[in-house]
Motif scaffolding. Structure first.
Motif, PDB file in Angstrom:
ATOM      1  N   SER A   1       0.838  -1.216   0.000  1.00  0.00           N
ATOM      2  CA  SER A   1       0.000   0.000   0.000  1.00  0.00           C
ATOM      3  C   SER A   1       0.866   1.258   0.000  1.00  0.00           C
ATOM      4  CB  SER A   1      -0.985  -0.007   1.177  1.00  0.00           C
ATOM      5  OG  SER A   1      -0.307   0.003   2.401  1.00  0.00           O
ATOM      6  N   ALA A   2       2.185   1.115   0.129  1.00  0.00           N
ATOM      7  CA  ALA A   2       3.056   2.284   0.005  1.00  0.00           C
ATOM      8  C   ALA A   2       3.067   2.835  -1.413  1.00  0.00           C
ATOM      9  CB  ALA A   2       4.479   1.937   0.445  1.00  0.00           C
ATOM     10  N   VAL A   3       2.553   2.061  -2.367  1.00  0.00           N
ATOM     11  CA  VAL A   3       2.449   2.592  -3.731  1.00  0.00           C
ATOM     12  C   VAL A   3       1.363   3.685  -3.786  1.00  0.00           C
ATOM     13  CG1 VAL A   3       0.730   0.949  -4.615  1.00  0.00           C
ATOM     14  CG2 VAL A   3       2.409   1.945  -6.178  1.00  0.00           C
ATOM     15  N   LEU A   4       0.463   3.651  -2.796  1.00  0.00           N
ATOM     16  CA  LEU A   4      -0.574   4.683  -2.727  1.00  0.00           C
ATOM     17  C   LEU A   4      -0.061   5.845  -1.876  1.00  0.00           C
ATOM     18  CD1 LEU A   4      -3.611   2.342  -1.916  1.00  0.00           C
ATOM     19  CD2 LEU A   4      -2.816   3.105  -4.172  1.00  0.00           C
ATOM     20  N   THR A   5      -0.623   7.012  -2.087  1.00  0.00           N
ATOM     21  CA  THR A   5      -0.265   8.138  -1.225  1.00  0.00           C
ATOM     22  C   THR A   5      -0.916   7.929   0.139  1.00  0.00           C
ATOM     23  OG1 THR A   5      -2.209   9.390  -1.848  1.00  0.00           O
ATOM     24  CG2 THR A   5      -0.248   9.692  -3.227  1.00  0.00           C
ATOM     25  N   PRO A   6      -0.408   8.602   1.181  1.00  0.00           N
ATOM     26  CA  PRO A   6      -1.047   8.439   2.497  1.00  0.00           C
ATOM     27  C   PRO A   6      -2.551   8.725   2.440  1.00  0.00           C
ATOM     28  CG  PRO A   6       1.070   9.539   2.736  1.00  0.00           C
ATOM     29  CD  PRO A   6       0.828   9.400   1.263  1.00  0.00           C
ATOM     30  N   ALA A   7      -2.940   9.707   1.648  1.00  0.00           N
ATOM     31  CA  ALA A   7      -4.376  10.031   1.565  1.00  0.00           C
ATOM     32  C   ALA A   7      -5.149   8.882   0.908  1.00  0.00           C
ATOM     33  CB  ALA A   7      -4.572  11.318   0.771  1.00  0.00           C
ATOM     34  N   GLU A   8      -4.577   8.317  -0.156  1.00  0.00           N
ATOM     35  CA  GLU A   8      -5.243   7.186  -0.816  1.00  0.00           C
ATOM     36  C   GLU A   8      -5.326   5.976   0.125  1.00  0.00           C
ATOM     37  OE1 GLU A   8      -4.006   7.842  -5.532  1.00  0.00           O
ATOM     38  OE2 GLU A   8      -2.591   6.889  -4.171  1.00  0.00           O
ATOM     39  N   ARG A   9      -4.250   5.794   0.896  1.00  0.00           N
ATOM     40  CA  ARG A   9      -4.250   4.676   1.853  1.00  0.00           C
ATOM     41  C   ARG A   9      -5.356   4.846   2.882  1.00  0.00           C
ATOM     42  NH1 ARG A   9       1.536   4.887   1.838  1.00  0.00           N
ATOM     43  NH2 ARG A   9       1.616   6.014   3.800  1.00  0.00           N
ATOM     44  N   LYS A  10      -5.530   6.077   3.322  1.00  0.00           N
ATOM     45  CA  LYS A  10      -6.543   6.344   4.336  1.00  0.00           C
ATOM     46  C   LYS A  10      -7.920   5.973   3.784  1.00  0.00           C
ATOM     47  CE  LYS A  10      -5.644   9.525   7.465  1.00  0.00           C
ATOM     48  NZ  LYS A  10      -5.268  10.886   7.876  1.00  0.00           N
ATOM     49  N   ARG A  11      -8.149   6.334   2.529  1.00  0.00           N
ATOM     50  CA  ARG A  11      -9.446   6.003   1.924  1.00  0.00           C
ATOM     51  C   ARG A  11      -9.631   4.491   1.778  1.00  0.00           C
ATOM     52  NH1 ARG A  11      -8.527  10.595  -1.159  1.00  0.00           N
ATOM     53  NH2 ARG A  11      -7.702   9.482  -2.966  1.00  0.00           N
ATOM     54  N   ALA A  12      -8.540   3.796   1.413  1.00  0.00           N
ATOM     55  CA  ALA A  12      -8.640   2.353   1.152  1.00  0.00           C
ATOM     56  C   ALA A  12      -8.733   1.536   2.442  1.00  0.00           C
ATOM     57  CB  ALA A  12      -7.447   1.898   0.319  1.00  0.00           C
ATOM     58  N   GLY A  13      -8.366   2.120   3.573  1.00  0.00           N
ATOM     59  CA  GLY A  13      -8.366   1.378   4.835  1.00  0.00           C
ATOM     60  C   GLY A  13      -7.022   0.716   5.061  1.00  0.00           C
ATOM     61  N   PRO A  14      -6.643   0.515   6.336  1.00  0.00           N
ATOM     62  CA  PRO A  14      -5.294   0.022   6.632  1.00  0.00           C
ATOM     63  C   PRO A  14      -5.094  -1.430   6.186  1.00  0.00           C
ATOM     64  CG  PRO A  14      -6.625   0.063   8.622  1.00  0.00           C
ATOM     65  CD  PRO A  14      -7.457   0.690   7.542  1.00  0.00           C
ATOM     66  N   LYS A  15      -3.892  -1.727   5.749  1.00  0.00           N
ATOM     67  CA  LYS A  15      -3.517  -3.108   5.429  1.00  0.00           C
ATOM     68  C   LYS A  15      -2.190  -3.389   6.105  1.00  0.00           C
ATOM     69  CE  LYS A  15      -6.121  -3.736   1.206  1.00  0.00           C
ATOM     70  NZ  LYS A  15      -6.818  -2.443   1.334  1.00  0.00           N
ATOM     71  N   ASN A  16      -2.133  -4.505   6.803  1.00  0.00           N
ATOM     72  CA  ASN A  16      -0.885  -4.841   7.481  1.00  0.00           C
ATOM     73  C   ASN A  16      -0.933  -6.290   7.938  1.00  0.00           C
ATOM     74  OD1 ASN A  16      -2.827  -3.966   9.658  1.00  0.00           O
ATOM     75  ND2 ASN A  16      -1.165  -4.762  10.879  1.00  0.00           N
ATOM     76  N   GLY A  17       0.147  -6.750   8.533  1.00  0.00           N
ATOM     77  CA  GLY A  17       0.178  -8.080   9.139  1.00  0.00           C
ATOM     78  C   GLY A  17       0.714  -9.143   8.199  1.00  0.00           C
ATOM     79  N   ALA A  18       0.819 -10.360   8.730  1.00  0.00           N
ATOM     80  CA  ALA A  18       1.336 -11.491   7.955  1.00  0.00           C
ATOM     81  C   ALA A  18       0.822 -12.767   8.594  1.00  0.00           C
ATOM     82  CB  ALA A  18       2.857 -11.476   7.955  1.00  0.00           C
ATOM     83  N   GLN A  19      -0.503 -12.938   8.561  1.00  0.00           N
ATOM     84  CA  GLN A  19      -1.062 -14.050   9.329  1.00  0.00           C
ATOM     85  C   GLN A  19      -0.575 -15.407   8.845  1.00  0.00           C
ATOM     86  OE1 GLN A  19      -4.649 -13.582  11.503  1.00  0.00           O
ATOM     87  NE2 GLN A  19      -5.512 -12.535   9.746  1.00  0.00           N
ATOM     88  N   ALA A  20      -0.050 -16.176   9.784  1.00  0.00           N
ATOM     89  CA  ALA A  20       0.306 -17.567   9.516  1.00  0.00           C
ATOM     90  C   ALA A  20      -0.672 -18.428  10.293  1.00  0.00           C
ATOM     91  CB  ALA A  20       1.732 -17.834   9.961  1.00  0.00           C
ATOM     92  N   THR A  21      -1.076 -19.549   9.693  1.00  0.00           N
ATOM     93  CA  THR A  21      -2.035 -20.396  10.386  1.00  0.00           C
ATOM     94  C   THR A  21      -1.512 -21.817  10.483  1.00  0.00           C
ATOM     95  OG1 THR A  21      -3.173 -21.030   8.371  1.00  0.00           O
ATOM     96  CG2 THR A  21      -3.976 -19.075   9.479  1.00  0.00           C
ATOM     97  N   ALA A  22      -1.878 -22.475  11.562  1.00  0.00           N
ATOM     98  CA  ALA A  22      -1.535 -23.885  11.722  1.00  0.00           C
ATOM     99  C   ALA A  22      -2.594 -24.538  12.579  1.00  0.00           C
ATOM    100  CB  ALA A  22      -0.171 -24.022  12.386  1.00  0.00           C
TER     101      ALA A  22
END
Lengths: 997, 169
Positions: free
Chosen positions: A475-496
């Motif tokens: 999401s760093a390809v988006l500007t901070p303002a665009e990111r704000k509109r798109a909603g936060p994205k983060n994490g790296a969920q692993a499941t087992a």
């Protein structure tokens, strides 16, 4: 749950984890019982697909005629753009730009190999037969292949919605780079063109798709590797909710290295094919398709400048990166550019950084995941720069590295661009590598080699290897303002998931999709340690099924996340299960749960091993006697952990991006010698020091390092996805795309320095990609050192070094000059001439040339010749060039006729295997004996698949075919009619008439 | 050899890992597709289908051959050996296979069957190969996972073990 608990000692013995146990996977794989996608059989009634692909780098599609293909018995359907556009929507594109991405060519083709039609038939052979019967008319457009050229205002534009070819342009600033550059006494720059390459797994892509009309759902089996965020992309393209797309993977996969992420557009195509035919559809990619059109790493044009103090300390970096993603921006691109965003200062403590990132589109295959993912491109620039700083300032490169490394007491260290470097002691690891790698000895070798006039060089590379990607970095390809509109994205969920069955046996399932890395073995070790069992008692399944397994968008096998994240999640799930079992056992053993330990297959009192129950009895209790469980505990024991590290936060307002969770460190030393006779490169020694945190399985870590090194060696010395200026792909076989073999890969000296990651459950970090980042530039630095070169372009072939190794060559004499040369259109040019003597007067020959019936008899491989006008003919011919035999439609025009003396032939050929144009002049000169001397010369240009796989053979093949034509003409005119010449006579004729080019 | 016609299917009979087999094939059907399809011997893999990668290497009458470059009709009456024929029993590995397991000579395992067939044939005729020689032999195979070093170690270990077995026999 107590995640911090030390690993359970195993019956008093050392933990299983950390040992090189034989792999669970191997017995099946060594005996031919692997279960790769093409080994699984297919549901009854399955149809087989073949894909007709573009022979042009850039062309408008004028028409597609599949009538004759559909008439072939056994052919069920031919899908083209209209079918796909009716059933699906465009694949999601990762930037905010008015641009679509279809899995099949729509209005035009934008790279050679782009799918144009999908033929579905009873079997694959038939599907390929039918493919040859589809005629596509193209209007070629000028291509653009170079990322810098793609930005030119007059460059051909690929996607009209974009106006130019620029899909994204972002600038970033950290600290005060302008002030640092102004204050620094030195500014050092490098300009890099990093080439395209790919890790080419030996198993190609495969998909089996089935549509169920009753529930409007798709079931797709594919040798996909994740990330499963792509599941959302496919479901959206197929216009179904996520739960109507069941995506499954086979138990075994024949390697991926990121590349099999790129199978997903074919899932969409085959799903649509199944929906249209009402039958399951299977497609297995062939090698030419894979090399030309699967996916590859990005090529990148970079300028990197450093502000440098007199002692070599770097005070600022200025990056200008132009990323070439090929013809379409296919998910998750432009992730290659942003994966490294937190790591743009590498292993160095540089506080001032500016970055300009541009993403451009060109007429080449769309890019995607590939081992190293963004790292090779970044480190090639950064570590070449460090060597240049040393050279320009007259310093030892090792001193420049030492003065800039992140200091040992600074961890966890927040880099200027936002990465949180978890742990390490870079200086100590580097000094250990120099000591244990025999650096002093290499310096002595270099001295003595140079004293003897030989080319010997030493290169270094210091690299931080990121692993466990933050799903938010893109999401760093988006500007901070665009990111704000798109909603936060983060994490790296692993499941087992770890479960106990009614007999108390333990099974493990992870959402990881191994591609040869031995996940089943390592997970069995990790879980066995927690539960006090032997690894062979643990059963791990590696098939994945999105309808039944626990998974999330970060699931999959990429970003070196298995050891740090997935094995960690399995450890946590096993620990939860153990804690439940401890509570169950505690009452039976008359203990507190904290007093229970698991060892030797028994659950027992800590300090009193005689007070014990068999593990299986405790583990099965929840099934047989749920009423005896401790209060509030549910029956059936199955623990699923979704683990995500809190450190992986979304990009900040200031564009700081913690792009990865773990950061290994690598320090490489490479010594090379260049052969003065051949300009060949011999690696005298290669030392690679790794800090990958805690090592879970030394044998597999060594395997990852040697395997990654071999890939990197290929990228450094041999491999390149090469395109001709007309957009023709030129490396379509393993005889053209050269992959290192056992004779090219030297022995590797692997060293370790262990600083466990504080952020992962087991202290492990990723290790699979590091050498792909460090090795290409380390070899380049060594070659630059050997020859004193200011810049190096990969792959470093002897041809590229020749001018620096050999004295200048004199011009070859005219008669041996090669006849192959690039043409104005960039296609491969051929020319030649020849003559033949015939016992018939010119008028007879003239009549043959203008008569379709006789032409058919003499045009090599002609099935039919049709007369469109008096001087315009259309022929269908089958021609073979080397291994590639194909059907072409040839249009031939006879112009400027001077009966019966001379005529100009212009022609074009278009077929499934390529295209060509040419013209030639034929003169007929009567001989005193009443015969004729036929003289001809021609110029031709060839592109498409034949150029990709048969380039080396084209010249000879063209000469043979044209020779055949005139031989047949002569033969026919002499009254030979349909009579075939004997082989000897044919050869004799050929020698006489063959081009004297 | 009987006359074959392109459109028709022909019966081919040969021995596969010591057992008589037969298949109905078109003249153009490759041996590789025949092994993997009608004969269900899926251990032999298609990697490039142009004879470079070596994944489909098998033994035809004891000699190494690329199954992707042979037509099924060419092996009428021949004796074919594939990776499925290497192990002495379903639950036991051959010396060569065991050496691969011990030395981590495989990762994804896709190229492995071809490499095993080459080494099996080569070590039979050359019981004491040196590393350089083995590198040459293995250069007919592409492996993208291992970097070859563990394969070389496995091959050298297998050769040594096979020599011991012979000397103790």
């Amino acid at each position: 749950m107590n995640a911090e608990a030390p690993l359970q000692a195993n019956g008093g013995t050392a933990p299983w984890t950390g040992r090189s146990l034989p792999r669970v996977e191997d017995a099946a794989l060594l005996t031919g019982r692997g279960r790769y996608i093409d080994d699984l059989g297919a549901p009854p009634g399955t149809l087989h697909a073949a894909i007709l692909r573009s022979q042009h780098g850039h062309a408008r599609i004028e028409s597609i005629d599949a009538t004759r293909a559909l008439a072939l018995p056994g052919v069920e359907a031919v899908l083209t753009r209209d079918d796909i556009q009716a059933l699906t929507t465009s694949l999601v594109v990762g930037v905010k730009a008015p641009v679509e991405c279809w899995p099949i060519a729509t209005d035009r083709v934008r790279y050679m190999g782009e799918p144009v039609a999908v033929v579905v038939a009873r079997d694959r052979y038939l599907a390929e037969d039918a493919m040859d019967l589809i005629s596509v008319r193209y209007a070629p457009l000028p291509p653009v292949l170079d990322p810098r050229a793609a930005l030119a205002p007059d460059a051909p534009v690929l996607h009209e919605g974009l106006r130019g070819n620029l899909a994204s342009d972002r600038s970033f600033r950290y600290g005060d780079p302008e002030a640092a550059f102004a204050a620094a006494p030195h500014r050092v720059s490098v300009v890099i063109d990093y080439p395209r390459n790919a890790c080419t797994p030996i198993e190609t892509y495969g998909v089996v798709a089935e549509y169920e009309p009753g529930t409007q759902s798709y079931d797709i089996l594919a040798n996909f590797q994740g990330p499963f965020s792509i599941h959302a992309v496919i479901a959206r393209a197929l216009k179904v909710p996520g739960n109507r797309l069941r995506l499954r993977t086979p138990r075994d996969s024949g390697g991926s290295f990121g590349v099999k992420q790129g199978v997903f557009p074919y899932m969409v195509l085959m799903a649509a094919a199944s929906r249209i035919t009402g039958r399951p559809v299977k497609w297995i990619e062939d090698r030419l398709e894979h090399l030309a059109a699967s996916t590859c790493a990005t090529n990148r044009a970079t300028q990197l400048d450093a502000a440098v103090e007199a002692d070599g300390r770097i005070t600022a970096l200025a990056w200008d990166q132009i990323e070439d993603c090929g013809a379409h921006l296919r998910a998750p691109e432009p992730a290659t550019l942003y994966r490294m965003h937190g790591n743009m200062t590498g292993a160095y403590a540089v506080r001032n950084v500016s970055i300009r990132n541009r993403v451009v589109l060109t007429n080449k295959t769309p890019t995607g995941l590939n081992r190293g993912f963004g790292g090779p491109q970044v480190y090639f620039a950064l570590e070449r720069l460090v060597q240049r700083i040393a050279l320009e300032l007259g310093l030892d490169p090792l001193e420049v590295i030492r003065r800039n490394l992140v200091p040992a007491d600074a961890f966890p260290y927040r880099s200027a661009t936002g990465a949180l470097l978890d742990s390490g002691d870079y200086g100590a690891a580097m000094e250990a590598a120099l000591r244990d790698g025999g650096h002093e000895e290499l310096l002595r070798r270099r001295d003595s080699a140079r004293a003897a006039g030989r080319f010997y060089g030493i290169g270094y590379a210091a690299v931080v290897e990121p692993s466990v990607s933050n799903m938010g970095y893109i999401s760093a390809v988006l500007t901070p303002a665009e990111r704000k509109r798109a909603g936060p994205k983060n994490g790296a969920q692993a499941t087992a998931t770890v479960s106990a069955d009614p007999l108390g046996a333990i099974s493990v399932q992870v959402a990881s999709v191994p591609q040869g890395q031995g996940h089943r073995t390592v997970l069995a070790q990790v879980v066995a340690d927690v539960l006090g069992l032997r690894p062979e008692e643990i059963r791990v399944t590696s098939e994945m099924d999105t309808a039944k397994d626990a998974w999330s968008i970060a699931s999959g096998n990429y970003a070196s996340r298995f050891a740090p994240a997935v094995a960690g999640a399995a450890h946590l799930a096993a620990t939860r299960l153990r804690d439940k079992l401890a509570r169950i056992a505690a009452s039976g053993l008359n203990l507190l749960p904290e007093e229970v330990e698991f060892a030797g297959g028994r659950v027992r009192a800590r300090g009193n091993p005689d007070n014990a129950l068999p593990f299986a009895r405790v583990a099965s209790a929840s099934h047989w006697a749920p009423g005896t469980l401790p209060p509030e505990m549910e029956g059936g024991i199955r623990e699923t952990v979704f683990w995500t590290p809190p450190e992986l936060t979304a990009p900040t307002e200031a564009d700081e991006v913690n792009s990865s969770l773990c950061h290994g460190f690598i320090f490489d030393i490479c010594a090379v010698e260049i052969d003065p006779a051949t300009a060949g490169i011999r690696i005298d020694r290669y030392v690679t020091m790794h800090d990958c945190g805690r090592v879970l399985h030394p044998g597999m870590v060594a395997g990852q390092v040697t395997g990654g090194f071999a890939h990197a060696l290929g990228a450094a010395l041999y491999e390149e996805h090469a395109y001709a200026p007309d957009g023709s792909f030129q490396t379509g076989t393993f005889a053209d795309y050269l992959v290192p073999t056992a004779t090219e890969v030297p022995d590797l000296r692997i060293l370790h320095h262990e600083t466990p990651s504080p952020f992962t459950p087991l202290g492990a970090k990723g290790v699979g990609e590091g050498n792909c980042m460090s090795t290409p530039v380390c070899i380049a630095n060594a070659v630059a050192d050997a020859l004193g070169l200011p810049s190096i372009t990969l792959p470093v072939t002897p041809a590229r070094l020749a001018e620096h190794v050999f004295p200048p060559e004199s011009e070859p004499p005219a008669r041996v000059r090669p006849t192959t040369r690039p043409t104005a259109t960039g296609q491969r040019g051929l020319s030649g001439e020849g003559e033949a003597v015939v016992d018939a007067p010119p008028q007879v020959l003239w009549d043959i040339l203008f008569n379709p019936a006789t032409l058919q008899a003499i045009v090599p491989g002609a099935h039919s010749v049709e007369r469109l006008t008096d001087s315009h003919f259309r022929a269908e011919v089958t021609l073979g060039v080397g291994p590639v035999r194909g059907r072409y439609v040839v249009e031939l025009e006879l112009a400027e006729p001077v009966p019966p003396r001379s005529v100009v032939l212009t022609g074009s050929a278009e077929g499934g295997l390529g295209s060509g144009q040419g013209s030639g002049t034929v003169t007929l000169e009567p001989t005193p004996e009443g015969g004729t001397i036929i003289r001809y010369h021609y110029d031709a240009a060839v592109g498409g698949k034949v150029a990709a796989v048969g380039g080396r053979l084209l010249d000879g093949a063209a000469r043979v075919v044209i020779g055949q034509f005139f031989t047949a003409l002569a033969n026919h005119a002499s009254g030979g009619g349909a009579k075939r010449l004997g082989l000897l006579a044919w050869l004799r004729r050929l020698l006489r008439t063959g081009g004297r080019a | 050899m009987p006359r074959l016609s392109a459109g028709a299917r022909h019966r081919v009979r040969f021995a596969l890992n010591g057992r008589a087999v037969e298949a109905e094939v078109e003249p153009r059907t490759t041996l590789l597709d025949t092994l993997r399809g009608p004969l269900a011997a899926t251990g032999t893999h298609a990697g490039c289908e142009h004879g470079v990668c070596g994944a489909c290497t098998i033994q035809v009458d004891g000699s190494m051959a690329r199954a992707c470059l042979m037509l099924a009709v060419q092996v009428e009456g021949a004796s074919i050996r594939t990776v499925e024929g290497l192990a002495p029993a379903p639950d036991r590995l051959s010396v060569l296979q065991e050496a691969f397991r011990e030395h981590h000579g495989l990762q994804c395992g896709f190229c492995t069957p071809g490499i095993l067939m080459t080494l099996d044939a080569y070590l039979r005729d050359h019981p004491s190969p040196d590393e350089r020689e083995l590198r040459e032999v293995l250069s007919g195979h592409l492996c993208r996972c291992t970097g070859y070093a563990p394969i070389l170690r496995a091959a050298l270990a297998a050769a040594e073990r096979l020599r011991e077995d012979v000397s103790h026999a």
